[in-house]
Design a protein around this motif. Structure first.
Motif, PDB file in Angstrom:
ATOM      1  N   GLN A 120       0.823  -1.221   0.000  1.00 39.18           N
ATOM      2  CA  GLN A 120       0.000   0.000   0.000  1.00 39.18           C
ATOM      3  C   GLN A 120       0.852   1.263   0.000  1.00 39.18           C
ATOM      4  OE1 GLN A 120      -3.285  -0.117  -0.049  1.00 39.18           O
ATOM      5  NE2 GLN A 120      -3.702  -2.251   0.443  1.00 39.18           N
ATOM      6  N   LYS A 130       8.933   1.651  11.328  1.00 40.87           N
ATOM      7  CA  LYS A 130       7.715   0.852  11.417  1.00 40.87           C
ATOM      8  C   LYS A 130       6.717   1.452  12.396  1.00 40.87           C
ATOM      9  CE  LYS A 130       8.126  -3.623  11.174  1.00 40.87           C
ATOM     10  NZ  LYS A 130       8.524  -4.994  11.576  1.00 40.87           N
ATOM     11  N   ALA A 174      -1.431   0.378  15.403  1.00 41.69           N
ATOM     12  CA  ALA A 174      -2.329   0.573  14.261  1.00 41.69           C
ATOM     13  C   ALA A 174      -3.204   1.802  14.508  1.00 41.69           C
ATOM     14  CB  ALA A 174      -3.215  -0.654  14.087  1.00 41.69           C
ATOM     15  N   GLY A 175      -3.747   2.363  13.451  1.00 44.85           N
ATOM     16  CA  GLY A 175      -4.638   3.507  13.615  1.00 44.85           C
ATOM     17  C   GLY A 175      -4.694   4.353  12.363  1.00 44.85           C
ATOM     18  N   ALA A 182      -7.843   5.447  16.043  1.00 46.58           N
ATOM     19  CA  ALA A 182      -8.929   5.737  15.098  1.00 46.58           C
ATOM     20  C   ALA A 182     -10.253   6.015  15.803  1.00 46.58           C
ATOM     21  CB  ALA A 182      -9.088   4.566  14.129  1.00 46.58           C
ATOM     22  N   ILE A 229      -3.565   2.395   9.004  1.00 49.09           N
ATOM     23  CA  ILE A 229      -2.329   1.594   9.017  1.00 49.09           C
ATOM     24  C   ILE A 229      -2.416   0.466  10.027  1.00 49.09           C
ATOM     25  CG2 ILE A 229      -1.125   3.101  10.694  1.00 49.09           C
ATOM     26  CD1 ILE A 229       1.370   2.611   8.728  1.00 49.09           C
ATOM     27  N   GLN A 254      -0.651  -2.527  12.518  1.00 52.06           N
ATOM     28  CA  GLN A 254       0.487  -2.620  13.422  1.00 52.06           C
ATOM     29  C   GLN A 254       1.664  -3.296  12.718  1.00 52.06           C
ATOM     30  OE1 GLN A 254      -0.164  -5.229  16.767  1.00 52.06           O
ATOM     31  NE2 GLN A 254       1.150  -4.007  18.087  1.00 52.06           N
ATOM     32  N   ILE A 280       5.465  -1.098   7.649  1.00 51.53           N
ATOM     33  CA  ILE A 280       6.556  -0.155   7.387  1.00 51.53           C
ATOM     34  C   ILE A 280       5.926   1.162   6.943  1.00 51.53           C
ATOM     35  CG2 ILE A 280       8.541   0.327   5.921  1.00 51.53           C
ATOM     36  CD1 ILE A 280       8.768  -2.810   5.717  1.00 51.53           C
ATOM     37  N   ILE A 337      -2.206  -9.091  15.566  1.00 50.65           N
ATOM     38  CA  ILE A 337      -1.678  -7.858  14.973  1.00 50.65           C
ATOM     39  C   ILE A 337      -2.816  -6.842  15.029  1.00 50.65           C
ATOM     40  CG2 ILE A 337      -0.798  -6.773  12.868  1.00 50.65           C
ATOM     41  CD1 ILE A 337       0.211  -9.586  12.020  1.00 50.65           C
ATOM     42  N   GLU A 338      -2.529  -5.664  15.565  1.00 49.17           N
ATOM     43  CA  GLU A 338      -3.581  -4.631  15.661  1.00 49.17           C
ATOM     44  C   GLU A 338      -4.056  -4.215  14.278  1.00 49.17           C
ATOM     45  OE1 GLU A 338      -2.410  -1.066  17.684  1.00 49.17           O
ATOM     46  OE2 GLU A 338      -2.099  -2.090  19.587  1.00 49.17           O
ATOM     47  N   LEU A 339      -5.373  -4.134  14.131  1.00 49.79           N
ATOM     48  CA  LEU A 339      -5.957  -3.558  12.921  1.00 49.79           C
ATOM     49  C   LEU A 339      -6.254  -2.084  13.207  1.00 49.79           C
ATOM     50  CD1 LEU A 339      -8.322  -6.505  11.902  1.00 49.79           C
ATOM     51  CD2 LEU A 339      -6.079  -5.925  10.964  1.00 49.79           C
ATOM     52  N   PRO A 340      -6.471  -1.281  12.163  1.00 52.72           N
ATOM     53  CA  PRO A 340      -6.547   0.164  12.396  1.00 52.72           C
ATOM     54  C   PRO A 340      -7.686   0.611  13.319  1.00 52.72           C
ATOM     55  CG  PRO A 340      -6.169  -0.289  10.071  1.00 52.72           C
ATOM     56  CD  PRO A 340      -6.423  -1.610  10.725  1.00 52.72           C
ATOM     57  N   VAL A 341      -8.840  -0.050  13.235  1.00 52.87           N
ATOM     58  CA  VAL A 341      -9.992   0.501  13.955  1.00 52.87           C
ATOM     59  C   VAL A 341     -10.539  -0.489  14.995  1.00 52.87           C
ATOM     60  CG1 VAL A 341     -12.237   1.657  13.718  1.00 52.87           C
ATOM     61  CG2 VAL A 341     -10.576   1.788  11.855  1.00 52.87           C
ATOM     62  N   PHE A 350      -7.658  -6.415   1.908  1.00 58.75           N
ATOM     63  CA  PHE A 350      -6.968  -5.131   1.927  1.00 58.75           C
ATOM     64  C   PHE A 350      -5.751  -5.165   1.008  1.00 58.75           C
ATOM     65  CE2 PHE A 350      -4.576  -1.569   3.788  1.00 58.75           C
ATOM     66  CZ  PHE A 350      -5.579  -0.636   3.917  1.00 58.75           C
ATOM     67  N   TYR A 351      -4.926  -6.213   1.160  1.00 53.20           N
ATOM     68  CA  TYR A 351      -3.724  -6.314   0.326  1.00 53.20           C
ATOM     69  C   TYR A 351      -3.971  -7.118  -0.947  1.00 53.20           C
ATOM     70  CZ  TYR A 351      -1.006  -4.200   3.989  1.00 53.20           C
ATOM     71  OH  TYR A 351      -0.509  -3.316   4.898  1.00 53.20           O
ATOM     72  N   ASN A 352      -5.014  -7.968  -0.924  1.00 47.94           N
ATOM     73  CA  ASN A 352      -5.328  -8.729  -2.124  1.00 47.94           C
ATOM     74  C   ASN A 352      -4.172  -9.627  -2.548  1.00 47.94           C
ATOM     75  OD1 ASN A 352      -7.005  -9.443  -4.172  1.00 47.94           O
ATOM     76  ND2 ASN A 352      -7.421  -7.346  -4.807  1.00 47.94           N
ATOM     77  N   VAL A 353      -3.522 -10.234  -1.571  1.00 51.84           N
ATOM     78  CA  VAL A 353      -2.349 -11.057  -1.844  1.00 51.84           C
ATOM     79  C   VAL A 353      -2.637 -12.489  -1.395  1.00 51.84           C
ATOM     80  CG1 VAL A 353       0.003 -11.508  -1.036  1.00 51.84           C
ATOM     81  CG2 VAL A 353      -0.653  -9.202  -1.737  1.00 51.84           C
ATOM     82  N   LYS A 398       9.019 -10.456   9.365  1.00 52.24           N
ATOM     83  CA  LYS A 398       8.461  -9.460  10.298  1.00 52.24           C
ATOM     84  C   LYS A 398       8.590  -8.061   9.724  1.00 52.24           C
ATOM     85  CE  LYS A 398       9.008 -11.760  14.726  1.00 52.24           C
ATOM     86  NZ  LYS A 398       9.336 -13.081  14.118  1.00 52.24           N
ATOM     87  N   ASN A 399       9.538  -7.890   8.813  1.00 52.29           N
ATOM     88  CA  ASN A 399       9.820  -6.560   8.268  1.00 52.29           C
ATOM     89  C   ASN A 399       9.173  -6.336   6.925  1.00 52.29           C
ATOM     90  OD1 ASN A 399      11.354  -5.331  10.274  1.00 52.29           O
ATOM     91  ND2 ASN A 399      13.130  -6.537   9.691  1.00 52.29           N
ATOM     92  N   ASP A 400       7.963  -6.842   6.749  1.00 44.66           N
ATOM     93  CA  ASP A 400       7.321  -6.653   5.458  1.00 44.66           C
ATOM     94  C   ASP A 400       5.833  -6.410   5.690  1.00 44.66           C
ATOM     95  OD1 ASP A 400       6.892  -6.600   2.714  1.00 44.66           O
ATOM     96  OD2 ASP A 400       8.289  -8.233   2.344  1.00 44.66           O
ATOM     97  N   PHE A 401       5.061  -6.369   4.618  1.00 44.14           N
ATOM     98  CA  PHE A 401       3.656  -6.009   4.770  1.00 44.14           C
ATOM     99  C   PHE A 401       2.852  -7.087   5.504  1.00 44.14           C
ATOM    100  CE2 PHE A 401       2.278  -7.467   0.209  1.00 44.14           C
ATOM    101  CZ  PHE A 401       2.952  -8.652   0.391  1.00 44.14           C
ATOM    102  N   LEU A 402       1.592  -6.773   5.835  1.00 44.66           N
ATOM    103  CA  LEU A 402       0.778  -7.641   6.679  1.00 44.66           C
ATOM    104  C   LEU A 402       0.781  -9.114   6.243  1.00 44.66           C
ATOM    105  CD1 LEU A 402      -1.305  -7.730   9.120  1.00 44.66           C
ATOM    106  CD2 LEU A 402      -3.073  -7.529   7.367  1.00 44.66           C
ATOM    107  N   GLN A 424       3.882 -10.705   7.359  1.00 41.65           N
ATOM    108  CA  GLN A 424       3.923 -10.832   8.823  1.00 41.65           C
ATOM    109  C   GLN A 424       3.078 -12.009   9.290  1.00 41.65           C
ATOM    110  OE1 GLN A 424       3.013  -7.242  11.046  1.00 41.65           O
ATOM    111  NE2 GLN A 424       3.831  -5.998   9.387  1.00 41.65           N
TER     112      GLN A 424
END
Ligand SMILES: [Zn+2]
Lengths: 319, 312
Positions: free
Chosen positions: A135, A242, A246-247, A271, A297, A299, A302, B10-14, B91-94, B104-108, B111
């Motif tokens: 993203q 990083k 999240a938020g 959020a 975003i 948690q 990057i 893993i925390e999601l945004p909302v 969300f990522y469509n992967v 750990k150092n890459d997208f969701l 991870q």
């Protein structure tokens, strides 16, 4: 200019899929050849925009008699996905750029890839306009895989700031760049922009870089300004910032910003409660090459990639 | 009762967290012998494995005293996807199964892959249950890369499945869960059975017997091995692919899993608009129709079925 169908495919109910090509140069032009591939994915709008902009530009140059090589531009591979807000092939959701070199007797997208690849074989150079797979949005960079057949030298003629030159992942063996290289085309990707959107700044930069390339590689007879001296990006010199929480992400910088150590890059807020959860501070001095581009975003995502001249290791930011 | 644990959050945004849960069964008293991970839902539209997880959990709750090893059940790896009919990571469509071993150092998605590998690391065995996709219906089968043949085929033969398909190594498949786990020493079998978005109850019970049998053989369960079917081995024959010659509506005329003659009609591709039959789909070889298309809309090239038959 010759406009022609490279691939047509009947659909059960939709109008047929057409992959159109725009070819510049004729028998009298003896320079090298290049094929430029635009949107393979339905969210690669920037890539579509740059490719169609090139078609328009080259059309006027051809009228002025300035095309001295053979130039093929294919703005949209996956028009079916572009026309319905999908990313991948709309029926089976396969990624066209995971189907190369294709298979003429295989599944639908393998057949599309195979017919397209037949047309792309034999070009001296291959330029793939790519979006990122995450993203993020980023400064335009060259992505060059080490297949054993790659050509690093030619990519420097683009004059872009950064070249990511690295070994390929297993999944990349099914991508166009890798397979095109195996067929001895000097193929590389330019990765840029934000998926689903048009960013004028980076689009202009890529447009100019490709024109510079066409001129320096003797396909277009025009004088050009020198570009930048490209930096080979050493992954060890990219610092990852990083998100520990999240938020909602509020960024305070743009890609290309030269940032000092200790300066604020942005913040993450809760959020729901609006509380500030994290202040994102640059752990080093460098250039912001890439940043997360969605307002929400996750948690551990990057948020920023910072290229620095000094070696600095990967550091997670503190709260 | 097994112990329910969260192995990755893993925390999601909302106001929510992404989570992967497992239910762990261990022996009542003694130290566990070996460890097995039963895994489903790497693809969010494949649900047959959820039923197998339920059946296994139900059996284990009733047979606590038979448990000699550690049995971990992970019904929903792509939990966001399972609860929303989404095959890929939303969300990522992967495709999660093209993201292993992850980082750990890459997208969701990466991870998640990394978290899955870490949670299962140290397992002696993993059974990764898939149900094809929404397009194709499959008989219960295990697919094994040629390089793993010697280690994995004997194990697959215990699983009460119908078919063991050993295929050539494909570089892309190095980014799958199974490859990542086999690389770190967990013997991992990929089961494909049924069809996406649906449950086939009989297949669920068939694989449960296979899992119990495998665990009996490996000393994870203290029970008599079950009488299971011996699967057809791919090396004794060949697989013929039926791909659509034209777009249209595919209407099968024979049922899944039938034994068919060379030259017999498998189905038709028809035009809903004109009322014409556009193509007759003919079996190129004799054998068993082990894959059949379940989703009727086809383009040129869409897979309609696969036949396993004698080598020509
Ligand atoms: Zn699957």
């Amino acid at each position: 200019m010759k406009r022609f169908d490279i691939v047509t495919l009947e659909s059960p109910n939709r109008a047929p899929l057409r992959i159109e090509g725009f070819l510049f140069g004729d028998e009298t032009t003896t320079g090298p050849s290049v094929a430029i591939v635009g949107a393979m994915s339905g969210d690669h709008i920037n890539q579509l925009y740059v490719a169609s902009g090139l078609v328009e530009y080259l059309r006027t140059k051809e009228e002025e008699g300035l095309i001295i090589g053979k130039i093929l531009v294919i703005p949209a591979i996956n028009a079916y996905a572009l026309n319905m807000g999908e990313k991948n092939w709309p029926l089976d959701k396969t990624d066209l750029n995971m189907m190369f070199p294709g298979y003429a007797q295989g599944e639908t997208t393998q057949r599309i890839a195979s017919r397209l690849f037949e047309e792309l074989k034999g070009y001296d150079y291959g330029i793939i306009l790519e979006g990122r797979r995450d993203q993020s949005m980023c400064l335009p960079y060259v992505k060059l895989m080490q297949s054993g057949y790659e050509d690093l030298e030619c990519t420097k003629d683009l004059g872009l700031g950064f070249i990511h030159y690295r070994p390929h992942d297993p999944i990349e063996t099914a991508m166009l760049q890798y397979n095109w290289q195996l067929w001895e085309t000097k193929a590389f990707s330019i990765v840029f922009g934000k998926n689903g959107a048009i960013d004028q700044g980076t689009s202009n930069e890529v447009h100019t870089a490709i024109i510079r390339f066409l001129s320096k590689r003797k396909m277009l007879d025009i004088p050009v300004f020198e570009g930048r001296k490209s930096n080979l990006v050493d992954p060890n010199r990219i610092t990852l910032v990083k998100a520990s929480r999240a938020g909602i992400l509020i960024s305070k910088v743009q890609c290309g910003t030269h940032i000092q150590k200790g300066k604020v890059l942005g913040k993450i807020i809760d959020a729901l409660s609006g509380e500030r959860l994290e202040k994102l501070i640059s752990p080093c001095e460098g250039i912001v090459t890439c940043q997360y581009a969605h307002p929400l975003i996750f948690q551990n995502s990057i948020v920023f990639r910072i290229a620095s001249v000094d070696l600095c290791c990967q550091i997670d930011t503190e709260k | 009762m097994g112990m329910i644990e969260e192995v990755l959050t893993i925390e999601l945004p909302v106001g929510e967290s992404f989570r992967i849960q497992r239910c762990r069964y261990t022996p009542i008293k003694e130290k566990p012998t070996k460890r097995i991970s039963v895994v489903s839902g790497i693809h969010g539209d494949e649900l047959e494995g959820q039923y197998v997880c339920f059946l296994l959990g139900q059996w284990l709750r009733e047979h606590r005293e038979a448990i000699k090893g550690t049995i971990d059940i992970y019904p929903a790896i792509n939990s966001l996807g399972i609860d929303s009919i989404t095959r890929s990571v939303p969300f990522y469509n992967v495709d999660l199964n093209r993201t292993f071993p992850g980082s750990k150092n890459d997208f969701l998605p990466a991870q998640i892959a990394d978290g899955v590998v870490n949670a299962m690391q140290g397992s002696d065995f993993a059974i990764d249950i898939h149900s094809s996709n929404i397009f194709l219906r499959e008989i219960p089968q295990v697919r094994i890369a040629k390089s793993q043949e010697d280690v994995l085929v004997p194990l697959a033969n215990l699983l009460n499945i119908d078919f063991v398909w050993v295929h050539d190594a494909v570089t892309v498949l190095e980014s799958t869960f199974a490859h990542a786990m086999n690389t770190i020493g967990t013997k991992t079998l990929v089961v494909e059975m049924g069809v996406g978005m649906r449950l086939g109850m009989a297949y669920g019970h068939q694989l449960l017997d296979g899992l119990l049998n495998l665990m009996a053989h490996e000393g994870i369960l203290d029970i008599e091995p079950l009488k299971v079917r011996f699967p057809i081995q791919s090396h004794v024959g060949e697989v013929a692919y039926l791909n659509a010659a034209c777009p249209g509506l595919f209407v099968p005329v024979i049922e899944h899993c039938q034994v068919i003659e060379k030259g017999s009609v498998v189905g038709h591709i028809v035009s809903a608009l004109s009322g014409e039959v556009l193509d007759e789909v003919i079996a190129p070889i004799a054998g068993i129709l082990f894959t059949i298309r379940a989703y009727p809309i086809v383009y040129e090239g869409s897979l309609l079925g696969r036949i396993f038959g004698e080598k020509q």
